[in-house]
Design a protein around this motif. Structure first.
Motif, short mmCIF file in Angstrom:
data_model
loop_
_atom_site.label_atom_id
_atom_site.label_comp_id
_atom_site.label_asym_id
_atom_site.label_seq_id
_atom_site.Cartn_x
_atom_site.Cartn_y
_atom_site.Cartn_z
N LEU A 11 0.86 -1.05 0.17
CA LEU A 11 0.09 -0.11 -0.09
C LEU A 11 0.81 1.15 0.06
O LEU A 11 1.59 1.46 0.97
N GLN A 13 0.95 5.80 -1.07
CA GLN A 13 0.25 6.74 -1.68
C GLN A 13 0.58 7.48 -3.00
O GLN A 13 1.75 6.94 -3.64
N ALA A 14 -0.34 8.07 -3.54
CA ALA A 14 -0.02 8.27 -5.25
C ALA A 14 1.07 9.25 -5.00
O ALA A 14 1.55 9.93 -4.17
N PRO A 87 -3.89 6.17 -8.43
CA PRO A 87 -4.91 5.04 -7.74
C PRO A 87 -5.54 4.31 -9.12
O PRO A 87 -5.50 3.17 -8.55
N THR A 90 -3.86 0.58 -8.93
CA THR A 90 -4.49 -0.32 -8.09
C THR A 90 -4.80 -1.59 -8.65
O THR A 90 -5.83 -1.55 -9.51
N THR A 118 -1.91 -1.28 -4.00
CA THR A 118 -2.84 -0.52 -3.70
C THR A 118 -2.37 0.86 -3.66
O THR A 118 -1.47 1.14 -2.78
N VAL A 119 -2.78 1.53 -4.33
CA VAL A 119 -2.25 3.20 -4.40
C VAL A 119 -3.52 4.12 -3.78
O VAL A 119 -4.54 4.29 -4.42
N SER A 120 -3.35 4.94 -2.72
CA SER A 120 -4.27 5.71 -1.97
C SER A 120 -4.15 7.05 -2.61
O SER A 120 -3.08 7.48 -3.00
N SER A 121 -5.16 7.79 -2.79
CA SER A 121 -5.00 9.13 -3.20
C SER A 121 -4.83 10.32 -2.33
O SER A 121 -4.88 9.86 -1.02
#
Length: 121
Positions: A11, A13-14, A87, A90, A118-121
């Motif tokens: 996981l 972040q963007a 994101p 992902t 998984t890439v979170s915004s």
């Protein structure tokens, strides 16, 4: 039998980076193309990047300029360096390899079990 074991997902972040690795082991005389595919929820599996034994690469337009595929033939390992992650990157990332097990010139395609990115915004 041939096994492909992936590692390096997670996981992030963007804008961050990850490097995936995939090592082949087992009954292997030679490996032709190796590469990476991905499958996002509700979508078809798509090619991300491939690399031949000679080092020629093919990279999907959606990741060109951000992702780099490479391999170490001696270690039977393929890598995917992913920079500037978004994101929409992902997905479950799958490693693939075309393996000739005996030197008879007949290769078979093998797949890894997949690793989640998984890439979170």
């Amino acid at each position: 039998q041939v096994q492909l074991v992936e590692s390096g997902g997670g996981l992030v972040q963007a804008g961050e980076s990850l490097r995936l690795s995939c090592k082949a082991s087992g009954s292997i005389f030679g490996i032709d193309a190796m590469g990476w595919y991905r499958q996002a929820p509700g979508k078809q599996r798509e090619m991300v990047a491939t690399v031949t034994s000679g080092g020629s690469t093919n990279v999907a337009d959606s990741v060109k300029g951000r992702f780099t595929v490479s391999r170490d033939n001696a270690e039977k390992t393929v890598y995917l360096r992913m920079n500037s992650l978004k994101p929409e990157d992902t997905a479950v990332y799958y490693c693939t390899a075309e393996v000739d097990p005996t030197g008879g010139g007949f290769s078979k395609e093998y797949w890894g079990q997949g690793t989640q990115v998984t890439v979170s915004s």
